[in-house]
Design an enzyme around this catalytic site. Sequence first.
Site, mmCIF file in Angstrom:
data_model
loop_
_atom_site.group_PDB
_atom_site.id
_atom_site.type_symbol
_atom_site.label_atom_id
_atom_site.label_comp_id
_atom_site.label_asym_id
_atom_site.label_seq_id
_atom_site.Cartn_x
_atom_site.Cartn_y
_atom_site.Cartn_z
ATOM 1 N N ASN A 36 0.814 -1.204 0.000
ATOM 2 C CA ASN A 36 0.000 0.000 0.000
ATOM 3 C C ASN A 36 0.859 1.271 0.000
ATOM 4 O OD1 ASN A 36 -1.953 1.951 0.310
ATOM 5 N ND2 ASN A 36 -3.109 0.838 1.848
ATOM 6 N N ASP A 37 1.340 1.681 1.168
ATOM 7 C CA ASP A 37 2.052 2.961 1.271
ATOM 8 C C ASP A 37 3.233 3.065 0.312
ATOM 9 O OD1 ASP A 37 0.311 3.741 3.240
ATOM 10 O OD2 ASP A 37 1.565 2.953 4.858
ATOM 11 N N VAL A 38 3.931 1.928 0.064
ATOM 12 C CA VAL A 38 5.146 1.975 -0.761
ATOM 13 C C VAL A 38 4.823 2.195 -2.242
ATOM 14 C CG1 VAL A 38 6.447 0.544 0.837
ATOM 15 C CG2 VAL A 38 5.250 -0.533 -1.076
ATOM 16 N N ALA A 90 0.501 3.824 7.515
ATOM 17 C CA ALA A 90 0.609 5.238 7.842
ATOM 18 C C ALA A 90 -0.765 5.891 7.980
ATOM 19 C CB ALA A 90 1.433 5.952 6.781
#
Lengths: 104, 468
Positions: B394-396, B435
């Site tokens: 997700n965040d990456v 996050a």
Amino acid sequence: MDETFLAAIYVLVLASFLGTVLIQRVPPTLHTPLMSGTNMISGTIVLGGMLVLGSVDGFILQALAFIAIAAAMANVVGGYLVTDRMLGMFKGREKDSSREEKGS
Amino acid sequence: MIDNWGRAIVDLIYLLSAALFVVAIWRLSSPRTARQGNTFAVAGMGLAILATFFHESIDKNYIWMVLAMVVGGAPGYVIAMRVKMTAMPQMVAMFNGLGGLASAFIGVSEALGKSNIATGTFATIVLGAVIGSLTFTGSLVAYAKLQGIKSVTSFKLPVERNLVAFASVGSMIVLIIASILAGSGGLGDTLLVIAFIVALVAGFLLVVPIGGADMPVVIAILNAFSGIAGILTGFALNLQPLIVAGTLVGASGLFLSLLMAKAMNRSLVNVIFGSFGAAAVKGGIESSGEAKPIRETTVEDAGISLGYAKRVIVVPGYGLAVAQAQHAVQELATVLQARGVNVRYAIHPVAGRMPGHMNVLLAEANVPYEDLYEMDAINDDFQRTDVALVIGANDVTNPAARDDPSSPIYGMPILKVDDAERVIVLKRGMSPGFAGVENELFHKPQTNMLFGDAKDSLQKLVGAVREA
């Protein structure tokens, strides 16, 4: 005493350069085995436990050294075996070819 | 020239062991030679242990030494053979802690057992004991957090965390200096024991407020600390192989913690003293009032798109491991490769729970290591990629890290997944990542969502590709 201390500083400084260079050569794909492998290498502290257990008097102090040896040995045995297990999983594409390739 | 042959031979064997440790790290530069390197290291260790039995400063308790090795080695063996690859971060955390414990106990025992230790040596003992005990309890907390033990993960400090951090670090420094000034024996020894206990408490207090997402950095830092404690003990006992070993461990731990911190766009100081979770919640999520468009796709459609692609890049995240879908993704890749599709994996440095973790998880599922590419090596290839298959990451992959300065993750290096012609995201639901930030990738026109359990979806995709 001063001479051995100076010699130890020599070892520390040179090993720092060597360590910095060698660690950077380890590819990211092997960073987890690097960590577990260094766990095993940090088990070298077992030597310190042996020196202390073989020279101090008193039950409590000897017990502390005994625990230190046991803890360090768990690192040595566990760190080695788990690293070996992991590295055994890393397989290349061509399995049986004896292709010699120098790391870039 | 040599008047003590016994000592000289022990020292030469020590030199050989230290050299074997260095060669071991050297051999780790390629997966082909790494396993052999590990064996070199254990051979060096065995030699050093054997030589130490003949060390001149030992004259008793040989049986107890062997017994202690068995007592520690046996559980080490059992844990190493049984541990799951997903639990590797916990195990490394525990081993870091044991290394720290050993340094601390050796320091206390050596200091209290001998009198009139020279000031320089006494200083290294004090520092080694304090850093060792800090590493021990810090690692226990990291272990508990990674293991998800509730009483630790939900533990809240009653006061501001930076206050606690400065107070514990400050009192440790004062105690260390006081102990060294007082010197070996009497008051100095007492102060050493107090410093040791304070460091035990401090290790707990410093790590307990750090969030789970930061644990990869924390275990790398603690790894470095266990190495530094080893170096200091090596100085205190004049054991040169221990100095070399500690330096290698310290260098590795420091390098990896900096690498992880960079991959998360954080500084080490920020990890130890700042709170990421709290900042993210405050940060600029323009609250999900307006529902942004999402394009769902079907297994059949995704299967056709994958089956007729030329180049596919798989982007695995920890969600893949949670769904235990490593084998399923390998099966899909094999089916695609049999059709002539070029399949590669793009691994973000923080894709797993520790450095290199995702690579191990995929290697366990028989993915050849040649197919695993690190972020910088593959990032420019996304624009020549037909399908990017994002699984549990997700965040990456969030383009906001690159485009939106108001985003809490702005500046974090990401995989340029959105450069691919088509993006298929396998995801359980629309929950945000670690996050707590919404991922704009999911709303891009080229992105299609395939909702469901990753393992289940992948298995269906294998069937769909076969029929395509």
